[in-house]
Design a protein around this motif. Structure first.
Motif, mmCIF file in Angstrom:
data_model
loop_
_atom_site.group_PDB
_atom_site.id
_atom_site.type_symbol
_atom_site.label_atom_id
_atom_site.label_comp_id
_atom_site.label_asym_id
_atom_site.label_seq_id
_atom_site.Cartn_x
_atom_site.Cartn_y
_atom_site.Cartn_z
ATOM 1 N N SER A 151 0.814 -1.219 0.000
ATOM 2 C CA SER A 151 0.000 0.000 0.000
ATOM 3 C C SER A 151 0.849 1.271 0.000
ATOM 4 O O SER A 151 0.328 2.349 -0.275
ATOM 5 C CB SER A 151 -0.931 0.008 1.216
ATOM 6 O OG SER A 151 -1.846 -1.070 1.164
ATOM 7 N N THR A 204 3.325 1.939 -2.076
ATOM 8 C CA THR A 204 3.703 2.338 -3.435
ATOM 9 C C THR A 204 2.612 2.138 -4.483
ATOM 10 O O THR A 204 2.403 3.008 -5.333
ATOM 11 C CB THR A 204 4.947 1.551 -3.880
ATOM 12 O OG1 THR A 204 4.673 0.141 -3.779
ATOM 13 C CG2 THR A 204 6.143 1.881 -2.996
ATOM 14 N N ASN A 242 -0.562 4.812 -5.012
ATOM 15 C CA ASN A 242 -0.083 6.095 -5.518
ATOM 16 C C ASN A 242 0.370 5.987 -6.967
ATOM 17 O O ASN A 242 0.128 6.886 -7.781
ATOM 18 C CB ASN A 242 1.060 6.593 -4.641
ATOM 19 C CG ASN A 242 1.381 8.050 -4.892
ATOM 20 O OD1 ASN A 242 0.502 8.906 -4.871
ATOM 21 N ND2 ASN A 242 2.634 8.345 -5.150
ATOM 22 N N ILE A 270 -2.772 5.863 -9.182
ATOM 23 C CA ILE A 270 -3.411 7.182 -9.280
ATOM 24 C C ILE A 270 -2.609 8.105 -10.190
ATOM 25 O O ILE A 270 -3.169 8.831 -11.023
ATOM 26 C CB ILE A 270 -3.565 7.806 -7.871
ATOM 27 C CG1 ILE A 270 -4.566 6.996 -7.048
ATOM 28 C CG2 ILE A 270 -4.025 9.256 -7.965
ATOM 29 C CD1 ILE A 270 -4.626 7.410 -5.590
ATOM 30 N N ASN A 271 -1.283 8.079 -10.037
ATOM 31 C CA ASN A 271 -0.430 8.933 -10.865
ATOM 32 C C ASN A 271 -0.571 8.608 -12.346
ATOM 33 O O ASN A 271 -0.605 9.504 -13.195
ATOM 34 C CB ASN A 271 1.036 8.789 -10.448
ATOM 35 C CG ASN A 271 1.319 9.423 -9.110
ATOM 36 O OD1 ASN A 271 0.503 10.175 -8.583
ATOM 37 N ND2 ASN A 271 2.476 9.121 -8.533
ATOM 38 N N ARG A 329 1.514 13.896 -10.913
ATOM 39 C CA ARG A 329 2.814 13.341 -10.573
ATOM 40 C C ARG A 329 3.496 14.029 -9.395
ATOM 41 O O ARG A 329 4.541 13.570 -8.943
ATOM 42 C CB ARG A 329 3.729 13.410 -11.802
ATOM 43 C CG ARG A 329 3.226 12.593 -12.975
ATOM 44 C CD ARG A 329 3.880 12.989 -14.279
ATOM 45 N NE ARG A 329 5.325 12.885 -14.223
ATOM 46 C CZ ARG A 329 6.141 13.216 -15.221
ATOM 47 N NH1 ARG A 329 5.625 13.667 -16.354
ATOM 48 N NH2 ARG A 329 7.440 13.103 -15.095
ATOM 49 N N ILE A 342 4.400 15.327 -5.619
ATOM 50 C CA ILE A 342 4.310 14.861 -4.242
ATOM 51 C C ILE A 342 5.108 15.828 -3.370
ATOM 52 O O ILE A 342 6.199 16.265 -3.758
ATOM 53 C CB ILE A 342 4.852 13.416 -4.098
ATOM 54 C CG1 ILE A 342 4.717 12.910 -2.654
ATOM 55 C CG2 ILE A 342 6.288 13.300 -4.566
ATOM 56 C CD1 ILE A 342 5.047 11.426 -2.489
ATOM 57 N N GLY A 401 5.398 14.422 2.057
ATOM 58 C CA GLY A 401 4.832 13.169 1.551
ATOM 59 C C GLY A 401 5.906 12.230 1.050
ATOM 60 O O GLY A 401 5.827 11.012 1.252
ATOM 61 N N CYS A 402 6.922 12.795 0.406
ATOM 62 C CA CYS A 402 8.042 11.987 -0.083
ATOM 63 C C CYS A 402 8.817 11.383 1.089
ATOM 64 O O CYS A 402 9.190 10.201 1.054
ATOM 65 C CB CYS A 402 8.956 12.864 -0.938
ATOM 66 S SG CYS A 402 10.199 11.963 -1.873
ATOM 67 N N GLN A 408 6.863 8.532 2.534
ATOM 68 C CA GLN A 408 6.941 7.336 1.689
ATOM 69 C C GLN A 408 8.286 6.640 1.848
ATOM 70 O O GLN A 408 8.355 5.405 1.905
ATOM 71 C CB GLN A 408 6.700 7.713 0.232
ATOM 72 C CG GLN A 408 6.407 6.523 -0.661
ATOM 73 C CD GLN A 408 5.934 6.938 -2.037
ATOM 74 O OE1 GLN A 408 6.584 7.746 -2.704
ATOM 75 N NE2 GLN A 408 4.803 6.387 -2.484
ATOM 76 N N PHE A 438 7.978 6.035 -7.270
ATOM 77 C CA PHE A 438 7.785 6.369 -5.863
ATOM 78 C C PHE A 438 9.084 6.933 -5.320
ATOM 79 O O PHE A 438 10.150 6.821 -5.952
ATOM 80 C CB PHE A 438 7.329 5.146 -5.054
ATOM 81 C CG PHE A 438 8.397 4.088 -4.878
ATOM 82 C CD1 PHE A 438 9.125 4.015 -3.710
ATOM 83 C CD2 PHE A 438 8.655 3.151 -5.870
ATOM 84 C CE1 PHE A 438 10.107 3.040 -3.538
ATOM 85 C CE2 PHE A 438 9.621 2.170 -5.712
ATOM 86 C CZ PHE A 438 10.354 2.124 -4.539
#
Length: 310
Positions: free
Chosen positions: A73, A75, A78, A81-82, A88, A90, A94-95, A98, A176
């Protein structure tokens, strides 16, 4: 953390420029993601409900399934969705989140696979000592140790990565946020970060891979001594898929993380990354559990109890 960088957001790469191919890959990733969630959820439910599966082997299977649901979940959604929306960007926060969650999940995954290899080794090679070695206290301690070790490693790697300055580009050459891709964007000295990655790989990943390899070599050597061919075939059919998934996980990850940046190919890196981010959580329920007769019987019982009876 935000003051240490000259960019306020990053932009992730996509697998393809054409919308049709992006949609096709997104649907494929979505199906694999949903299959991963369903397969692991089944394992969690049946190993919790069926008290006959209250053994160390299924204790670790349940923990691995819980972890894999979180791991995939981090990677897959997201990325889907991208690709669908071409959204694209983030944020730096958020980065960083992740990077932390991925590093934590991958580290725990490595250690859980190692513990499960030990469980199989003791069960096959030292069956009389199995209740003494793989007792409940030992299982809980090993699980907590794996979580604590991974928490420390993920925190250190995330902190060290986002202490760097990112002033060259804000386009992450990946689907990601991961550490190698971010190090390529930094205009700071990344020697300490690369050294930390190398030490982590040698200390954790290298030792775990060596332990898993030795465990399976001993298991296979023990199985070869079994006089009944049917039993040998059954053991081989169980061990070989485990070895394949472990090799995919370790080898693809090692190649992406530690190959020289001069031979970097974005599409190649992203394709290989799928083999250690999305594929293992999808295959683990099939290989470790759904081919198991006890799990199949437990699934039938659960279905009968919750659906047919009602």
């Amino acid at each position: 953390m935000a003051n240490s960088t000259l960019v306020t957001e990053f932009f992730l790469e996509v697998f393809a420029e054409t919308w049709e191919l992006r949609v096709l890959l997104s649907v494929l990733f979505l199906l694999v993601y949903l299959g991963s969630l369903l397969g692991n959820l089944i394992i969690i439910i049946v190993t919790t409900v069926d008290h006959k599966l209250n053994t160390p082997m299924y204790f670790f299977l349940r923990n691995l399934s819980i972890l894999d649901m979180g791991y995939v979940s981090v990677t897959a959604p997201n990325a889907c969705i991208n690709s669908f929306t071409n959204h694209r960007n983030i944020s730096v926060a958020g980065c960083a989140t992740q990077v932390f969650l991925f590093s934590f999940s991958a580290s725990v995954e490595i250690q859980f696979l190692t513990i499960m290899a030990q469980d199989r080794y003791v069960a096959i090679c030292k069956p009389l000592l199995y209740p003494m070695i793989m007792n409940h206290q030992f299982c809980v301690q090993m699980t907590l140790a794996s979580l604590l070790t991974s928490l420390i490693l993920a925190s250190v790697h995330t902190f060290k990565t986002f202490q760097l300055s990112f002033c060259q580009s804000n386009v992450v050459p990946h689907f990601f946020c991961d550490i190698p891709s971010l190090l390529r964007l930094s205009c700071s000295d990344t020697f300490n970060n690369k050294l930390l990655l190398l030490l982590s790989a040698i200390g954790l990943s290298g030792s775990c891979f060596t332990f898993i390899a030795i465990s399976y070599v001993r298991i296979l050597s023990t199985v070869l001594k079994v006089p009944v061919k049917g039993e040998r075939g059954k053991a081989f059919s169980t061990c070989v898929p485990h070895i394949i998934v472990v090799n995919l996980f370790f080898c693809s990850g090692a190649y992406v993380y530690f190959k020289p940046p001069t031979i970097s190919e974005i599409v190649e890196d992203m394709t290989l990354s799928v083999f250690y981010t999305i594929v293992p959580p999808f295959l683990n329920p099939i290989i470790y559990s759904l081919r198991n007769k006890q799990i199949k019987e437990a699934v039938k019982k659960v279905i009968f109890r919750f659906f047919i009876v009602e």
